[in-house]
Design an enzyme around this catalytic site. Structure first.
Site, PDB file in Angstrom:
ATOM      1  N   HIS A  97      44.441  39.710  54.787  1.00  0.00           N
ATOM      2  CA  HIS A  97      43.898  39.662  53.431  1.00  0.00           C
ATOM      3  C   HIS A  97      44.887  38.979  52.501  1.00  0.00           C
ATOM      4  O   HIS A  97      46.105  38.958  52.751  1.00  0.00           O
ATOM      5  CB  HIS A  97      43.621  41.090  52.944  1.00  0.00           C
ATOM      6  N   CYS A 113      38.849  35.661  51.039  1.00  0.00           N
ATOM      7  CA  CYS A 113      39.820  36.266  50.120  1.00  0.00           C
ATOM      8  C   CYS A 113      40.868  35.264  49.653  1.00  0.00           C
ATOM      9  O   CYS A 113      41.316  35.315  48.503  1.00  0.00           O
ATOM     10  CB  CYS A 113      40.487  37.472  50.774  1.00  0.00           C
ATOM     11  N   ASP A 121      43.210  42.512  42.873  1.00  0.00           N
ATOM     12  CA  ASP A 121      42.499  41.956  44.032  1.00  0.00           C
ATOM     13  C   ASP A 121      41.161  41.397  43.567  1.00  0.00           C
ATOM     14  O   ASP A 121      40.183  42.136  43.385  1.00  0.00           O
ATOM     15  CB  ASP A 121      42.272  43.032  45.097  1.00  0.00           C
TER      16      ASP A 121
END
Length: 669
Positions: free
Chosen positions: A456, A412, A472
Site C-alpha cells: 500500500h 493506491c 490515506d
C-alpha cells in the site's frame, strides 16, 4: 571405450531418482535447459548401461561443459551470484553422470548430491521444503546403500528399507545434537549477491508499481503481538519514505538515510505514552528496510533508526529474520521541521502537470487553512467519479494531470502520489509512504499475516503543532480496502489474484480449504519459531529445563546417555539377527513338497539330491512325473543358477503351482 566398472542397476536407478528429487524444488529458478541437460544425461547413462551407446568422447563432454557455462552467462549476465552458482553446480552434477567409469566416480556423484541438497536452504527453510530435502537425502543414502548391493539388477525397495533403518537409528542423536549444540550462522546466512527478483516494496514508486505486487499472494511478513491485535484499519506498516519526485517516480531522499544516535533513539522511546509491543518475522527481500507501525523503536544492534522515523537493517535481508519492535501510533513525531527539510518536502519539478498546479493554487486560495484544504482534496476523491482499480489505464508524461482530470482510475499509488503533489503545490510539506496496510489474522496461531497483495501507499503531511500526520487518500475512494482488505474491495472487479488462479488465498470463502490453509500456516509459524529460531536465550531455557544447571559435564552426560541407549538398541538388534537365517520362499515351498511326499510314503534320504529324489518317486508313481519334474527343475534353477529378478519371480510362481497341484492329487487319492 571399455567400461572398467559398471554401476549396479539398482544403484543407478536410485541415483537417477535422487537427482530428479534434488532438481524438483529448483525448477522455477533454474533455466529450462538445465532440466533438459539432466534428461539427456540420464537417458544417455541408461543407454550406456544397456550397451546400446558408448560413453561420450572427451571432446563432446568438453563441448557440453562449455555450453553450460555459456548458457548460464547468457541467462544471468554474469557467473558471480547465488543463482548462477547454483545453476553451475546443478549442470556439473548432471554432466557427472556421463563420466562415471570407476567406483570412485560413483562416490563422487553421491557425495556431491549431499552438497547439492543443501542448496535449497539458500532459498527457503520452510517445513515442507525441509521435509522434502530430508526425503531427498534419504534417497541419496539409498543410492549409497545400493552401491554395495550387487545382487539386485533392478530398482529394489530393500535398499530404501535399509537406508530408512540407518536414518531411524541416527534420529535420536540428531535430536540431542540439535538441542545441546550452539547455533552457528549456516552457509545460507552468508550475504551472497542474488539475481532473484526482489520481493516486495522497491526503493521507488511509479504509477502501477504497487498494483503489480497486489497480484502476489506470497507472505511478506508475519507479526505476533504481545497483547491485543489492533484493528485492521489501524495497521499501517511503514517501510519507505519517498520525498523526491521527478514528475513520474517517487524516490528516497539521500539525506533521509541518516541514522539516529542512541540518545535520539532513547528519546523516541521516552516519548511513547501508549507503547505496543510485537515481534515481526520478515521474509527475505534482498533489501535492508524493515516494516513497523508508526514511531517504532527496536533494541537490536543490527537495526538502525533513520531520521524519517523508519527502521532499517545494517545489511540486506537474504533469509527470514525475526525482530522485536515497540511502537506508539498515537504519539506525535517530527513536530519541528528545519528549513532544509521543509524545502525538500515541498519541492516539485519546475515544469509539468500544470493543470494540477493551478487546481491546487485555486483550491487552497478558497480554503481557510491547511486542514480545510486537505478536507477539500479528500472530498473531491470521495464525491467525484474516481475509481479504485487494479487495472488502471496507462498514463503519459503528465501523470498527475491525466489521472486527476482524465482517467480518474487508479490504485493506491495513484491516489497517494496525486495527493502529495497537490499538497506540495499548495506549499504544505508532504511525502509518500510505501509499505503495507492491514493483514489477515490467523486465529490458530494468533498471528497477523501480511501478504504482498497488502502492499500500500499513503501520504504523510506536516502540520504545525501536530508534526507528521498520516493521511490515506485511498480511504476516501475505497474505504473497503482499508476496513476489510483488497479482496473485498476488488470483489466486483474480480481482479484479486487473477494472475494466480490456483492460490488458496482466492478461495478463503470455502471453509474447509481455508481451514487447511490456516493450519498449514500455523504449523509453518511454529516450525520457524521453535526450530529455525532455536538459538541463544531460547536454547538456554530449554537446556535449563532439561538439565537444571547447564554445565559441560551435564551436557556430556546427556549426550552419552542417549548415545548409549541407541547403541544398546542397535546391539540388541544385531544379536537378535544372529539366529538361523530365514529360508527363501522357494525353499519353503520345496520343503513343503517333501513333507507331503513323506506323508505319502516317499521319504527323501539326507544324501539324496532333488533330481535323484524326483526320479525315484517317478519310478514308483509315474502319475506325478510331469508336475514333479517341473517343480524340481524350478527349485534347482532357483538354488544353483543366477537368474534375473523377473525370471526368479516367474519360477517361484511356477514352483508354487506345481506343489499345490501335487498336494491336490495326494488328497484326491
Amino acid at each position: 571405450m571399455s567400461i572398467i566398472w559398471q554401476i549396479p542397476r539398482n544403484c543407478l536407478g536410485w541415483i537417477l531418482v535422487a537427482q530428479f528429487a534434488l532438481i524438483l524444488p529448483h525448477i522455477e529458478r533454474l533455466p529450462w535447459w538445465v532440466m533438459a541437460a539432466y534428461a539427456v544425461c540420464a537417458s544417455w547413462r541408461v543407454m550406456v548401461y544397456q550397451g546400446r551407446w558408448s560413453l561420450p568422447p572427451k571432446m563432446l563432454k568438453l563441448v557440453l561443459a562449455v555450453l553450460c557455462f555459456f548458457g548460464i552467462y547468457q541467462t544471468y549476465g554474469t557467473m558471480v551470484g547465488l543463482e548462477p552458482t547454483v545453476a553451475l553446480l546443478f549442470s556439473g552434477f548432471c554432466l557427472k553422470l556421463l563420466e562415471v567409469v570407476e567406483k570412485r566416480d560413483v562416490y563422487v556423484i553421491i557425495f556431491l548430491a549431499y552438497f547439492v541438497a543443501l542448496t535449497e536452504f539458500l532459498f527457503s527453510q520452510d517445513f515442507l521444503v525441509s521435509a522434502f530435502i530430508f526425503l531427498s537425502i534419504l534417497l541419496i543414502s539409498t543410492a549409497l546403500v545400493a552401491l554395495h548391493q550387487h545382487s539386485y539388477d533392478t530398482l529394489n525397495l530393500s535398499s530404501l528399507k535399509k537406508a530408512t533403518v540407518i536414518f531411524s537409528q541416527a534420529l535420536p542423536l540428531m535430536a540431542v545434537l540439535f538441542i545441546i549444540f550452539p547455533r552457528f550462522d549456516p552457509l545460507w546466512k552468508v550475504p551472497l549477491p542474488s539475481h532473484q527478483a526482489k520481493t516486495g516494496i522497491s526503493e521507488s514508486m511509479s504509477p502501477g508499481d504497487i498494483s503489480n505486487l497486489s497480484q502476489s499472494g506470497e507472505l511478506a511478513f508475519r507479526v505476533v503481538f504481545d497483547g491485543e491485535i489492533p484493528a485492521r484499519k489501524d495497521m499501517y506498516w511503514r517501510g519507505l519514505v519517498l520525498s523526491e519526485f521527478d514528475g513520474r517516480t517517487w524516490t528516497q531522499a539521500q539525506w533521509k538515510k541518516d541514522f539516529l544516535t542512541e540518545s535520539e533513539k532513547e528519546s523516541l522511546l521516552g516519548a511513547m505514552t501508549n507503547p505496543l509491543q510485537y515481534t515481526v518475522y520478515q521474509e527475505a527481500t534482498h533489501q535492508p528496510w524493515l516494516f513497523s507501525l508508526a514511531l517504532a523503536y527496536a533494541d537490536d544492534k543490527t537495526i538502525k533508526a533513520v531520521n524519517d522515523f523508519r527502521l532499517v537493517r545494517t545489511d540486506n535481508i537474504h533469509s527470514r529474520i525475526k525482530y522485536q519492535v515497540i511502537s506508539d501510533q498515537e504519539a506525535m513525531y517530527g513536530q519541528t521541521l528545519s528549513r532544509i527539510e521543509k524545502t525538500l518536502e515541498v519541492s516539485l519539478p519546475r515544469t509539468g502537470n500544470e493543470r494540477a498546479r493551478k487546481f491546487a493554487e485555486m483550491t487552497y486560495s478558497r480554503s481557510t487553512g491547511d486542514r480545510d484544504y486537505i478536507d477539500k482534496i479528500l472530498t473531491k476523491f470521495n464525491r467525484e467519479n474516481y475509481v479504485y482499480t487494479l487495472k488502471p489505464p496507462l498514463l503519459g508524461e503528465d501523470t498527475i494531470d491525466e489521472f486527476l482530470f482524465d482517467t480518474r482510475r487508479g490504485f493506491c499509488s495513484h491516489y497517494a502520489s496525486t495527493f502529495v503533489f497537490l499538497m506540495r503545490a499548495a506549499g504544505i510539506p508532504a511525502r509518500v509512504i510505501a509499505g503495507y496496510q492491514g493483514g489477515e489474522i490467523n486465529p490458530i496461531s494468533d498471528t497477523v499475516l501480511v501478504h504482498q497483495f497488502d502492499a500500500h501507499g499513503w501520504a504523510e503531511v506536516w502540520l504545525d503543532g501536530d508534526g507528521w500526520v498520516r493521511i490515506d487518500p485511498t480511504a476516501a475512494v475505497a474505504p473497503d480496502r482499508i476496513e476489510y482488505g483488497l479482496e473485498n474491495a476488488m470483489a466486483e472487479e474480480g481482479s484479486f489474484l487473477s494472475d494466480t488462479p490456483l492460490s488458496p488465498l482466492r478461495y478463503r470463502n470455502i471453509t474447509w480449504l481455508n481451514s487447511v490453509r490456516l493450519q498449514m500456516d500455523a504449523f509453518g509459524y511454529y516450525w520457524s519459531s521453535w526450530v529455525l529460531q532455536y538459538k541463544g536465550e531460547r536454547q538456554l531455557q530449554v537446556l535449563q529445563s532439561l538439565l537444571g544447571e547447564v554445565t559441560p559435564w551435564r551436557v556430556a552426560a546427556l549426550l552419552m546417555t542417549v548415545s548409549s541407549v541407541v547403541l544398546l538398541i542397535v546391539f540388541g538388534h544385531l544379536i537378535k539377527g544372529r539366529g538361523e537365517p530365514k529360508a527363501a520362499v522357494y525353499v519353503k515351498w520345496y520343503l513343503r513338497l517333501c513333507r507331503q511326499l513323506e506323508a505319502a510314503g516317499y521319504v527323501r534320504d539326507a544324501s539324496e539330491g532333488p533330481i535323484d529324489f524326483a526320479r525315484r518317486v517317478d519310478r514308483s508313481n509315474p502319475q506325478w512325473k510331469k508336475t514333479l519334474l517341473s517343480a524340481t527343475r524350478s527349485f534347482v534353477r532357483l538354488s544353483y543358477e543366477q537368474v534375473s529378478q523377473r525370471e526368479q519371480s516367474l519360477l517361484v510362481k511356477q514352483l508354487r503351482r506345481d506343489v499345490l497341484s501335487i498336494m491336490y492329487q495326494l488328497r484326491v487319492k
